[in-house]
Every structure is written in C-alpha cells, then in structure tokens.
Design an enzyme around this catalytic site. Structure first.
Site, PDB file in Angstrom:
ATOM      1  CG  HIS A 107     -11.910  53.718 -27.228  1.00 46.07           C
ATOM      2  ND1 HIS A 107     -12.973  53.652 -27.685  1.00 46.07           N
ATOM      3  CD2 HIS A 107     -12.130  54.586 -26.005  1.00 46.07           C
ATOM      4  CE1 HIS A 107     -13.954  53.903 -26.678  1.00 46.07           C
ATOM      5  NE2 HIS A 107     -13.240  54.592 -26.295  1.00 46.07           N
ATOM      6  CG  ASP A 190     -15.862  50.071 -26.673  1.00 49.15           C
ATOM      7  OD1 ASP A 190     -15.682  48.972 -27.224  1.00 49.15           O
ATOM      8  OD2 ASP A 190     -15.258  50.978 -25.857  1.00 49.15           O
ATOM      9  CD  GLU A 194     -15.641  49.915 -22.952  1.00 55.15           C
ATOM     10  OE1 GLU A 194     -14.875  49.760 -23.505  1.00 55.15           O
ATOM     11  OE2 GLU A 194     -16.173  51.279 -22.254  1.00 55.15           O
TER      12      GLU A 194
END
Length: 330
Positions: A107, A190, A194
């Site tokens: 990440h 990302d 989320e």
C-alpha cells in the site's frame, strides 16, 4: 492499461536476493508463505517473542527481529499497519538499509504522503493484492491467484519493476493479472474506495435502509435480512458477472425498481459528498486527521467502535447470524 501475466514475468531479478517480510499479519503471512513456496528466499521480521513470532515459526518460516531481518535482506517488504510504518522504518529498518536495496510495500500510503523517505540509492516498489490475505493464500494453494497492482516510485538499480513483478508472480498474482499503476493512484483510489463505498458508504447505506424499515414498524429481523444479509448475494453476482449479469439474475421487478429508484437514494448531494471525500484525501486533510487520531492512541476511533457495536442492526444481526449458524460464539 498495462497488465502482466505469468508469461510476461521472469523472476531472475530475485535470484540471490533475500526478501524480508516485515510483519506477519493477514497479508504478511499469506504473501511470505506464497513466495517461500515459490522458491524465493524469504525471512520474517517481527517483534521477538510476540504472537506473530510464534506463528511464523509454527509455519516453518525463518524468523528474526526486525533489525536483524533488515540487516540481512536485499528486499525489505513492509506489511505493517500504515499508522506504525513510519516509526518502525525510521527506528528499526532505516539504519540497516544499504545502497541498491529495495524497499517494498503493498500500500502506497507512507511513501505517497512522505512519511517514509528512503534515500535516492534504493528502489521503492509496490505490489498489492486486491483481496484479503486469506484469499491470497487460498487461491495460491488452489493453483491460481487474485489480481493485483504493481508500481515503481524509484528505480535506483534499473530493474525495480522486474523485482516487484517477480515478487508478485511468486505470490501468485500474475496468474490472475497484475495492473501497472503509481503510488499516488493506488493510495488515493484505495482510500477513496474504502471511505466512500466499500467500508464507509456501504455500512451507512445498509444501516439507513435498516432503520427506515424498523422505524416504519417492520420486524427488525425481516429488515436485517432485506437490507444487510442479502447484500452479499448481490455483491457476489456483481463480482462474478458485473452489473448487467446481476440485473439478469434478479427478478424483473427488482431490476425495474432498482433502476428507477436508485438515484432517489444516491442523489447528486451524495455524489458531491464523495467528491469532498476525495478532495480530503488528495489535499492531505485525511492524512492529518489520521495522524492526529493516532497521536491520541485512537481515542475517537475506540469510541466509534464501541458505538458501532451498540447499533440495533448489530445487535439484531448478531442474534440472527448465530441462529442461522453463520456466526459462532467467540
């Protein structure tokens, strides 16, 4: 779009190199075991004597302290929680990083937001499975894999992409396909996914639907089935067949009702809210808020967790899941 599959990737760039996986949580355990089973030289760096230390040893992995793993490794693959990576890197990894090493992530958060700043003489790469660690391991054992992403932020040795792709292949991702991206794109999309859809958006949508039915006098258990339980069934259809395939599998009544009513719920105001979520990610507002939250040892997050557990939908859902055999007692 650039996709890489097994046939596109050689793992020669990994030959003679030791990969230290720092952290042995869901992703650390799955990725390290997959790479080791594929023949890569993998060691695990974790806190000595902790649960992860014992678990990794039980799994047959070579385990050592984070410092010793960083000293020994050519590739340091950091799979710790975002909020502790900066401290661990600066104190336990950075002193042992050598020129030509590769610093790897799954990440891009800490690199994109300049929390971790390796020198210019090392590679900075990422390969990111698009699924939980349990699925990364299970699909590998089944002879397949899950899709993933790959990115290079800094190429000091000239073969940074080949190193990242080699690790992705050894983890099983190139069997399904790996998409090339950037640290910026991966991190921002990302976080947005989320917050606006996958975790934040969907839970608020489900709970709002549940509350609407309960407040209208319907049984909470029926409301739970209609607004929460069946979400998985629909998402599974979308996952396998896309929107069009899902519409074909539900009734004509459901299709017509959904297509004609969805914008009554997800209005322009909701879309404007999503743009604000994305803006907060892009301009660093969320990064600062998350840093401030961690400075208080997650005090606000702990309160929100406790409140979430007291929601009526959680109380009803827990009872129903146990009654249906879906959830076991702890």
């Amino acid at each position: 779009m650039k996709m890489y599959y097994d046939a596109d990737v050689e793992t020669d760039a990994l030959e003679g190199k030791t990969i230290a996986v720092i952290g042995y949580g869901s992703q650390g355990r799955a990725q390290s075991r997959n790479m080791a089973d594929s023949g890569a030289d993998v060691i695990i760096g974790v806190r000595e004597g902790g649960k992860s230390w014992d678990l990794a040893k039980e799994d047959g992995m070579t385990v050592m302290s984070i410092e010793d793993a960083a000293k020994k490794a050519d590739i340091i693959h950091i799979l710790l929680p975002d909020e502790i990576q900066e401290k661990v890197y600066n104190e336990q990894i950075a002193p042992y990083v050598e020129s030509g090493n590769t610093i790897s992530f799954s990440h891009g958060y800490n690199i994109h937001f300049d929390l971790i700043k390796p020198g210019e003489d090392v590679n900075i790469v990422m390969f990111a499975p698009k699924g939980p660690g349990s699925m990364v391991r299970r699909t590998y054992e089944e002879g397949f894999g899950i899709p993933g992403l790959v990115a290079v932020e800094q190429d000091a040795t000239g073969d940074a992409l080949q190193i990242a792709l080699g690790m992705a292949k050894d983890t099983g991702l190139t069997k399904a396909g790996v998409l090339e991206t950037t640290f910026k794109e991966e991190t921002e999309t990302d976080l947005f996914g989320e917050q606006a859809v996958l975790c934040g958006g969907i839970t608020e949508l489900i709970n709002s639907g549940f509350q609407t039915l309960v407040e209208a006098g319907y049984q909470p258990e029926i409301a739970y089935f209609e607004t929460c339980h069946e979400v998985k069934l629909i998402v599974d259809l979308i996952y396998e067949k896309g929107f069009e395939g899902m519409w074909k599998d539900v009734s004509n009544t459901a299709e017509y009702g959904g297509l004609t009513r969805r914008e009554t719920v997800i209005t322009q105001e909701a879309k404007d809210g999503m743009k604000k979520v994305l803006q907060d990610i892009q301009d660093g507002t969320f990064k600062k808020q998350w840093a401030d939250e961690n400075a208080t040892d997650g005090a606000n997050l702990k309160e929100m967790r406790e409140a979430e557990g007291q929601e009526t939908i959680e109380i009803v859902g827990t009872r129903l899941r146990k009654a249906c055999g879906l959830q076991k007692d702890d």
